[in-house]
Write a protein that holds these residues in place. Structure first.
Motif, PDB file in Angstrom:
ATOM      1  N   ASN A   1      72.803  -2.130  39.505  1.00  0.00           N
ATOM      2  CA  ASN A   1      73.823  -3.085  39.939  1.00  0.00           C
ATOM      3  C   ASN A   1      74.228  -2.858  41.399  1.00  0.00           C
ATOM      4  OD1 ASN A   1      75.512  -5.261  39.618  1.00  0.00           O
ATOM      5  ND2 ASN A   1      77.233  -4.046  38.841  1.00  0.00           N
ATOM      6  N   ILE A   2      73.250  -2.816  42.291  1.00  0.00           N
ATOM      7  CA  ILE A   2      73.531  -2.672  43.720  1.00  0.00           C
ATOM      8  C   ILE A   2      74.013  -4.013  44.258  1.00  0.00           C
ATOM      9  CG2 ILE A   2      72.538  -2.125  45.976  1.00  0.00           C
ATOM     10  CD1 ILE A   2      70.477  -0.404  44.530  1.00  0.00           C
ATOM     11  N   GLN A   3      75.198  -4.037  44.869  1.00  0.00           N
ATOM     12  CA  GLN A   3      75.778  -5.274  45.371  1.00  0.00           C
ATOM     13  C   GLN A   3      76.340  -5.063  46.770  1.00  0.00           C
ATOM     14  OE1 GLN A   3      78.728  -6.763  42.706  1.00  0.00           O
ATOM     15  NE2 GLN A   3      77.305  -7.021  40.980  1.00  0.00           N
ATOM     16  N   ALA A   4      76.327  -6.150  47.553  1.00  0.00           N
ATOM     17  CA  ALA A   4      76.966  -6.127  48.875  1.00  0.00           C
ATOM     18  C   ALA A   4      78.461  -6.364  48.704  1.00  0.00           C
ATOM     19  CB  ALA A   4      76.352  -7.195  49.775  1.00  0.00           C
ATOM     20  N   GLY A   5      79.245  -5.908  49.664  1.00  0.00           N
ATOM     21  CA  GLY A   5      80.682  -6.129  49.617  1.00  0.00           C
ATOM     22  C   GLY A   5      81.031  -7.592  49.845  1.00  0.00           C
TER      23      GLY A   5
ATOM     24  N   ARG B   1      65.611   4.886  32.642  1.00  0.00           N
ATOM     25  CA  ARG B   1      65.233   3.499  32.396  1.00  0.00           C
ATOM     26  C   ARG B   1      65.768   3.003  31.052  1.00  0.00           C
ATOM     27  NH1 ARG B   1      61.794   0.713  29.600  1.00  0.00           N
ATOM     28  NH2 ARG B   1      60.879   2.584  28.661  1.00  0.00           N
ATOM     29  N   LYS B   2      65.631   3.830  30.021  1.00  0.00           N
ATOM     30  CA  LYS B   2      66.104   3.439  28.695  1.00  0.00           C
ATOM     31  C   LYS B   2      67.629   3.307  28.660  1.00  0.00           C
ATOM     32  CE  LYS B   2      62.235   5.408  26.075  1.00  0.00           C
ATOM     33  NZ  LYS B   2      61.828   6.427  25.087  1.00  0.00           N
ATOM     34  N   GLU B   3      68.323   4.214  29.360  1.00  0.00           N
ATOM     35  CA  GLU B   3      69.789   4.148  29.393  1.00  0.00           C
ATOM     36  C   GLU B   3      70.263   2.882  30.113  1.00  0.00           C
ATOM     37  OE1 GLU B   3      70.989   7.779  31.210  1.00  0.00           O
ATOM     38  OE2 GLU B   3      70.798   8.977  29.366  1.00  0.00           O
ATOM     39  N   LYS B   4      69.568   2.506  31.164  1.00  0.00           N
ATOM     40  CA  LYS B   4      69.926   1.291  31.887  1.00  0.00           C
ATOM     41  C   LYS B   4      69.693   0.052  31.009  1.00  0.00           C
ATOM     42  CE  LYS B   4      68.519   0.831  36.140  1.00  0.00           C
ATOM     43  NZ  LYS B   4      67.616   0.831  37.312  1.00  0.00           N
ATOM     44  N   GLU B   5      68.619   0.055  30.235  1.00  0.00           N
ATOM     45  CA  GLU B   5      68.339  -1.076  29.339  1.00  0.00           C
ATOM     46  C   GLU B   5      69.404  -1.190  28.260  1.00  0.00           C
ATOM     47  OE1 GLU B   5      64.431  -0.421  27.867  1.00  0.00           O
ATOM     48  OE2 GLU B   5      63.424  -1.271  29.633  1.00  0.00           O
ATOM     49  N   GLU B   6      69.821  -0.067  27.689  1.00  0.00           N
ATOM     50  CA  GLU B   6      70.864  -0.080  26.657  1.00  0.00           C
ATOM     51  C   GLU B   6      72.186  -0.581  27.226  1.00  0.00           C
ATOM     52  OE1 GLU B   6      70.728   0.484  23.430  1.00  0.00           O
ATOM     53  OE2 GLU B   6      68.544   0.711  23.589  1.00  0.00           O
ATOM     54  N   ALA B   7      72.524  -0.112  28.453  1.00  0.00           N
ATOM     55  CA  ALA B   7      73.775  -0.539  29.080  1.00  0.00           C
ATOM     56  C   ALA B   7      73.748  -2.034  29.376  1.00  0.00           C
ATOM     57  CB  ALA B   7      74.000   0.248  30.374  1.00  0.00           C
ATOM     58  N   ALA B   8      72.579  -2.566  29.760  1.00  0.00           N
ATOM     59  CA  ALA B   8      72.459  -3.994  30.044  1.00  0.00           C
ATOM     60  C   ALA B   8      72.634  -4.821  28.787  1.00  0.00           C
ATOM     61  CB  ALA B   8      71.114  -4.278  30.707  1.00  0.00           C
TER      62      ALA B   8
ATOM     63  N   ARG C   1      71.862  -9.208  32.875  1.00  0.00           N
ATOM     64  CA  ARG C   1      70.412  -9.176  33.033  1.00  0.00           C
ATOM     65  C   ARG C   1      70.026  -7.984  33.892  1.00  0.00           C
ATOM     66  NH1 ARG C   1      66.655 -14.019  35.611  1.00  0.00           N
ATOM     67  NH2 ARG C   1      64.635 -12.938  35.350  1.00  0.00           N
ATOM     68  N   LEU C   2      69.056  -7.236  33.459  1.00  0.00           N
ATOM     69  CA  LEU C   2      68.625  -6.039  34.178  1.00  0.00           C
ATOM     70  C   LEU C   2      67.545  -6.400  35.189  1.00  0.00           C
ATOM     71  CD1 LEU C   2      68.937  -2.926  34.321  1.00  0.00           C
ATOM     72  CD2 LEU C   2      67.016  -2.777  32.728  1.00  0.00           C
ATOM     73  N   SER C   3      67.795  -6.047  36.428  1.00  0.00           N
ATOM     74  CA  SER C   3      66.795  -6.309  37.465  1.00  0.00           C
ATOM     75  C   SER C   3      65.649  -5.322  37.330  1.00  0.00           C
ATOM     76  CB  SER C   3      67.430  -6.158  38.862  1.00  0.00           C
ATOM     77  OG  SER C   3      68.495  -7.072  39.019  1.00  0.00           O
ATOM     78  N   LYS C   4      64.433  -5.860  37.430  1.00  0.00           N
ATOM     79  CA  LYS C   4      63.267  -4.991  37.346  1.00  0.00           C
ATOM     80  C   LYS C   4      62.950  -4.410  38.726  1.00  0.00           C
ATOM     81  CE  LYS C   4      61.083  -7.229  33.372  1.00  0.00           C
ATOM     82  NZ  LYS C   4      59.847  -7.871  32.857  1.00  0.00           N
ATOM     83  N   VAL C   5      62.728  -3.111  38.756  1.00  0.00           N
ATOM     84  CA  VAL C   5      62.409  -2.433  40.009  1.00  0.00           C
ATOM     85  C   VAL C   5      61.064  -1.750  39.849  1.00  0.00           C
ATOM     86  CG1 VAL C   5      63.135  -0.710  41.687  1.00  0.00           C
ATOM     87  CG2 VAL C   5      64.862  -2.057  40.457  1.00  0.00           C
ATOM     88  N   ALA C   6      60.148  -2.102  40.725  1.00  0.00           N
ATOM     89  CA  ALA C   6      58.816  -1.497  40.655  1.00  0.00           C
ATOM     90  C   ALA C   6      58.835  -0.124  41.312  1.00  0.00           C
ATOM     91  CB  ALA C   6      57.811  -2.401  41.367  1.00  0.00           C
ATOM     92  N   PRO C   7      58.140   0.836  40.722  1.00  0.00           N
ATOM     93  CA  PRO C   7      58.049   2.160  41.343  1.00  0.00           C
ATOM     94  C   PRO C   7      57.211   2.082  42.619  1.00  0.00           C
ATOM     95  CG  PRO C   7      56.572   2.025  39.478  1.00  0.00           C
ATOM     96  CD  PRO C   7      57.368   0.755  39.467  1.00  0.00           C
ATOM     97  N   PRO C   8      57.260   3.112  43.476  1.00  0.00           N
ATOM     98  CA  PRO C   8      56.454   3.103  44.703  1.00  0.00           C
ATOM     99  C   PRO C   8      54.976   2.942  44.380  1.00  0.00           C
ATOM    100  CG  PRO C   8      58.056   4.895  44.745  1.00  0.00           C
ATOM    101  CD  PRO C   8      58.093   4.331  43.367  1.00  0.00           C
ATOM    102  N   THR C   9      54.274   2.157  45.214  1.00  0.00           N
ATOM    103  CA  THR C   9      52.847   1.943  45.022  1.00  0.00           C
ATOM    104  C   THR C   9      52.060   3.158  45.509  1.00  0.00           C
ATOM    105  OG1 THR C   9      52.565   0.950  47.216  1.00  0.00           O
ATOM    106  CG2 THR C   9      53.203  -0.527  45.417  1.00  0.00           C
ATOM    107  N   ASP C  10      50.784   3.206  45.158  1.00  0.00           N
ATOM    108  CA  ASP C  10      49.931   4.310  45.609  1.00  0.00           C
ATOM    109  C   ASP C  10      49.853   4.358  47.135  1.00  0.00           C
ATOM    110  OD1 ASP C  10      49.487   5.020  43.020  1.00  0.00           O
ATOM    111  OD2 ASP C  10      47.575   3.950  42.841  1.00  0.00           O
ATOM    112  N   THR C  11      49.833   3.176  47.765  1.00  0.00           N
ATOM    113  CA  THR C  11      49.782   3.122  49.236  1.00  0.00           C
ATOM    114  C   THR C  11      51.053   3.729  49.834  1.00  0.00           C
ATOM    115  OG1 THR C  11      48.439   1.117  49.153  1.00  0.00           O
ATOM    116  CG2 THR C  11      49.560   1.602  51.237  1.00  0.00           C
TER     117      THR C  11
END
Length: 324
Positions: A285-289, A239-246, A252-262
């Motif tokens: 940086n996941i992108q469609a072709g 997470r920290k490496e991605k923030e530094e690279a951004a 802009r770094l997209s926020k990704v939530a970790p899996p929920t308890d459910t």
């Protein structure tokens, strides 16, 4: 190079005692199939065997999808048990002369003009023996070499009649057929077992992958380790490496939530030190072709004929265009 017709018995392979070489014309007579118009083919008339019925997995033609022709053929065009059938005309050269044996069904059957019927004139030849021999590589080569090719590949009665056949005594012919069919049955069983093994292998591969990513494959290895890092620490480092690279790229770094308890409750339990993570937590940086528009595609190169005459026409046309 000598043709099949010009081969002498001395030039053919040596046979066991009691065997002899003969030609197809000495043991069978031939007949081309019926010709008919498109309007005569339909739902009424006599069942008719076509070329596409000839290519089966065994030595008998496929009789499930015969069509009907609204004519009354002469008796000589009605197929009988033990008739040897040959593909007379084939789009592919390797298909010409392909051989099957006819087995009678509960209704009369005739055959189309793209097939030649061979009918044995002696009871000293076992039809299955002849059919199996004519499927062998050496016989197939003789048949194909005797064919002619223009648009499609054809073979005629004279060429078929000249094909050499090694003929053992009738009891040995039957014994050979029995042995062939026994070995073929074993091969078929082997193929079936191989297919089953391949399917089981797919299941096994998936089972291996499942155990790998649930920690089962490395369980003993982990028990021997004393300083393995926790996956939670690894995720924090990522997470920290991605923030530094951004920050460096200004992106802009997209926020990704970790899996929920459910969500975690529905997933398999992991070994100590492992963590479930969302794909976006470890990949950035996941992108469609890109969808390419028609006007962005490169033009197709036109294929010209390569014969010298055609090239001369093209060159002459080019010179005229330049002169104008």
């Amino acid at each position: 190079m000598k043709t099949i017709k010009s081969l002498t018995e001395a030039e053919l392979s040596r046979l066991p005692k009691g065997w002899y070489w003969t030609k197809l014309e000495n043991i069978a007579n031939f007949k081309n199939g019926i010709n008919f118009t498109k309007s005569q083919r339909g739902d009424i008339g006599i069942l008719t065997l076509d070329v596409f019925n000839m290519y089966s997995k065994n030595i008998f033609p496929k009789l499930e999808n015969l069509y009907r022709v609204n004519i009354t053929p002469k008796e000589e065009y009605i197929l009988k048990n033990g008739d040897i059938l040959f593909v007379r005309s084939s789009v592919k050269r390797e298909g010409v002369g392909w051989t099957t044996i006819f087995r009678e069904i509960g209704e009369q059957v005739t055959f189309c003009g793209f097939i030649i019927r061979g009918r044995l004139v002696t009871s000293d030849v076992f039809p299955k023996y002849l059919a199996y021999h004519l499927r062998a590589a050496s016989a197939r080569k003789n048949i194909i070499d005797s064919s002619s090719q223009v648009t499609i590949t054809n073979i005629n009665q004279n060429s078929l009649g000249a094909i050499p056949v090694p003929l053992p005594p009738l009891p040995e012919q039957r014994a050979i057929v029995s042995k062939i069919e026994l070995l073929f049955s074993e091969l078929d069983n082997g193929i079936a077992n191989l297919k089953l093994a391949q399917e089981q292998l797919k299941v096994y591969r998936q089972a291996v992958l499942k155990k790998a990513f649930e920690g089962e494959l490395t369980r003993k290895w982990r028990e021997q380790q004393t300083d393995l890092p926790d996956a939670g620490d690894l995720l924090e480092k990522i997470r920290k490496e991605k923030e530094e690279a951004a920050k460096v790229s200004g992106r802009r770094l997209s926020k990704v939530a970790p899996p929920t308890d459910t969500e975690l409750a529905e997933l398999p339990k992991l070994p100590a030190g492992w963590r479930w993570a969302g794909l976006g937590e470890i990949i950035d940086n996941i992108q469609a072709g890109k969808s390419i528009r028609c006007d962005e595609r490169p033009p197709k190169l036109r294929a010209y004929p390569k014969s010298p005459a055609a090239l001369n026409v093209i060159h002459a046309h080019a010179k005229c265009s330049i002169a104008r």
